[in-house]
Scaffold this active site. Sequence first.
Site, PDB file in Angstrom:
ATOM      1  N   ASN A   9      92.526  13.024  82.386  1.00  0.00           N
ATOM      2  CA  ASN A   9      91.248  13.719  82.251  1.00  0.00           C
ATOM      3  C   ASN A   9      91.569  15.148  81.827  1.00  0.00           C
ATOM      4  OD1 ASN A   9      88.803  14.990  82.544  1.00  0.00           O
ATOM      5  ND2 ASN A   9      88.657  14.679  84.773  1.00  0.00           N
ATOM      6  N   TRP A  10      91.360  15.411  80.562  1.00  0.00           N
ATOM      7  CA  TRP A  10      91.740  16.735  80.024  1.00  0.00           C
ATOM      8  C   TRP A  10      90.745  17.821  80.401  1.00  0.00           C
ATOM      9  CZ3 TRP A  10      93.640  15.670  74.269  1.00  0.00           C
ATOM     10  CH2 TRP A  10      94.776  14.845  74.326  1.00  0.00           C
ATOM     11  N   HIS A  94      82.364  12.146  87.818  1.00  0.00           N
ATOM     12  CA  HIS A  94      83.457  12.999  88.298  1.00  0.00           C
ATOM     13  C   HIS A  94      82.868  14.056  89.243  1.00  0.00           C
ATOM     14  CE1 HIS A  94      86.649  15.970  88.415  1.00  0.00           C
ATOM     15  NE2 HIS A  94      87.464  15.000  88.042  1.00  0.00           N
ATOM     16  N   GLU A 166      88.892   9.997  94.229  1.00  0.00           N
ATOM     17  CA  GLU A 166      89.372  11.361  94.064  1.00  0.00           C
ATOM     18  C   GLU A 166      88.829  12.260  95.171  1.00  0.00           C
ATOM     19  OE1 GLU A 166      90.603  12.135  89.728  1.00  0.00           O
ATOM     20  OE2 GLU A 166      88.489  12.636  89.927  1.00  0.00           O
ATOM     21  N   SER A 212      95.616  15.898  92.029  1.00  0.00           N
ATOM     22  CA  SER A 212      96.968  16.462  92.014  1.00  0.00           C
ATOM     23  C   SER A 212      98.070  15.412  91.869  1.00  0.00           C
ATOM     24  CB  SER A 212      97.208  17.340  93.250  1.00  0.00           C
ATOM     25  OG  SER A 212      96.292  18.423  93.271  1.00  0.00           O
ATOM     26  N   GLY A 233      94.459  15.014  86.133  1.00  0.00           N
ATOM     27  CA  GLY A 233      93.912  16.196  85.466  1.00  0.00           C
ATOM     28  C   GLY A 233      95.033  17.051  84.896  1.00  0.00           C
ATOM     29  N   GLY A 234      95.390  18.090  85.621  1.00  0.00           N
ATOM     30  CA  GLY A 234      96.360  19.085  85.159  1.00  0.00           C
ATOM     31  C   GLY A 234      97.612  18.510  84.514  1.00  0.00           C
TER      32      GLY A 234
END
Length: 248
Positions: A9-10, A94, A166, A212, A233-234
Amino acid sequence: MRQTVAAGNWKMNKTPSEAKALIAELAPLVKDAKNKVIVCPTAVCLPAVVEAAKGTNILVGAQNMYFEDKGAYTGEISADMLLDLGVTHVILGHSERRQYFAETDETVNKKVLKALEKGLCPIICVGESLEQREQGITADLVRMQVKIALQNVSADQAKTVIIAYEPIWAIGTGKTATTQQAEEVCKTIRDCICELYSCDVAESVIIQYGGSVNAANSAELFAQANIDGGLVGGASLKAADFSVIANS
Ligand code: PGA
């Protein structure tokens, strides 16, 4: 046997040119990946990313869509528009969309139904806040989110969805849920689907963990009985890290 899925997920990162460059870097690193690989860039990057991912094993998802077919909904994007581009997946509900853009369980359900009707695979996000975890309502809350998201979804359709657990307190914080916490809630979700439909359906549904996830913790998380990969994500913004996750 369920397939493990690594989805990136950018979020609101990367311009179309940067997105294209990231796919060029990522593609050779994941060409033999053990897991299914999906990247979810912002809507404006979708055409460039679909193009760049052609001929690779990278699938492309959107980060959101609207539940109406078309019409006067300024700023929104329809399922048909995504399909026409070659998008196969869409993240729905989300926590950032719930938190900042007023998405509710009901709108998530409408979007899930539309995505399934059109043939897009929804990645449905659920998860509790830190306060809710401390109140001891994680299982109740997640079960409620899953039940509402899947309202009026048939058993055959339910088999095809992806659910991402999440915990909000683990997103972007560097604070991963422990493997036990993640597995426990993913199992709660599977049990809930078993009650709603059948254990056969529950066994087919892909349930990811997100929050994370990184190159160092993905292997242990994905090895759990009820965790079928991750929504990342990151770490999905770095080709080297995401490729390790895709191979976990
Ligand atoms: P994170 O985000 O990996 O940066 O914590 C996960 C997500 O929000 O999907």
